[in-house]
Motif scaffolding. Structure first.
Motif, short mmCIF file in Angstrom:
data_model
loop_
_atom_site.label_atom_id
_atom_site.label_comp_id
_atom_site.label_asym_id
_atom_site.label_seq_id
_atom_site.Cartn_x
_atom_site.Cartn_y
_atom_site.Cartn_z
N ILE A 38 -2.32 5.10 -12.68
CA ILE A 38 -2.70 4.38 -11.47
C ILE A 38 -3.66 3.24 -11.81
N ALA A 62 -1.57 0.45 -12.94
CA ALA A 62 -0.88 -0.14 -11.80
C ALA A 62 -1.83 -1.03 -10.99
N LEU A 90 4.76 9.91 -10.04
CA LEU A 90 4.14 8.68 -9.54
C LEU A 90 5.20 7.64 -9.17
N ASP A 144 6.58 8.27 -5.82
CA ASP A 144 5.65 7.85 -4.76
C ASP A 144 5.38 6.34 -4.79
N TRP A 148 4.05 4.36 -7.01
CA TRP A 148 2.89 3.80 -7.71
C TRP A 148 3.33 2.98 -8.91
N PRO A 189 3.71 -1.56 -12.63
CA PRO A 189 3.27 -1.26 -11.26
C PRO A 189 4.44 -1.20 -10.30
N LYS A 246 3.49 0.51 -4.27
CA LYS A 246 2.30 1.03 -3.58
C LYS A 246 1.14 0.05 -3.71
N GLN A 247 0.97 -0.54 -4.87
CA GLN A 247 -0.11 -1.50 -5.09
C GLN A 247 0.01 -2.66 -4.10
#
Length: 73
Positions: free
Chosen positions: A13, A16, A47, A50, A52, A62, A65-66
């Motif tokens: 994360i 990302a 991840l 989801d 990410w 990345p 989500k970012q």
């Protein structure tokens, strides 16, 4: 999730959020007593599910989500 698996998620994360691509070796190299490659891949797959991160060839980059969170790299 074990602490080592949480460390993998945290590092991925971080990459990302910094808008940086990375490999499994990068992640394992930054974690003391890193989990097995299989565990790292399992966490990264979670991840990716989801949004990410996303897999790109032999590395990861990345995901959406970012962007959705409005985080600048």
């Amino acid at each position: 999730m074990s602490h080592r698996a949480a460390a993998v998620a945290s590092k991925a994360i971080e990459y990302a959020l910094r808008d940086e691509s990375f490999t499994v070796s990068d992640i394992r190299g930054e974690i003391t007593d890193a989990p097995s490659r299989t565990t790292v891949y399992r966490v990264l797959d979670e991840l990716a599910t989801d949004d990410w991160i996303q897999q790109s060839g032999n590395g990861w980059q990345p995901g959406m989500k970012q962007t959705t969170l409005g985080v600048d790299g």
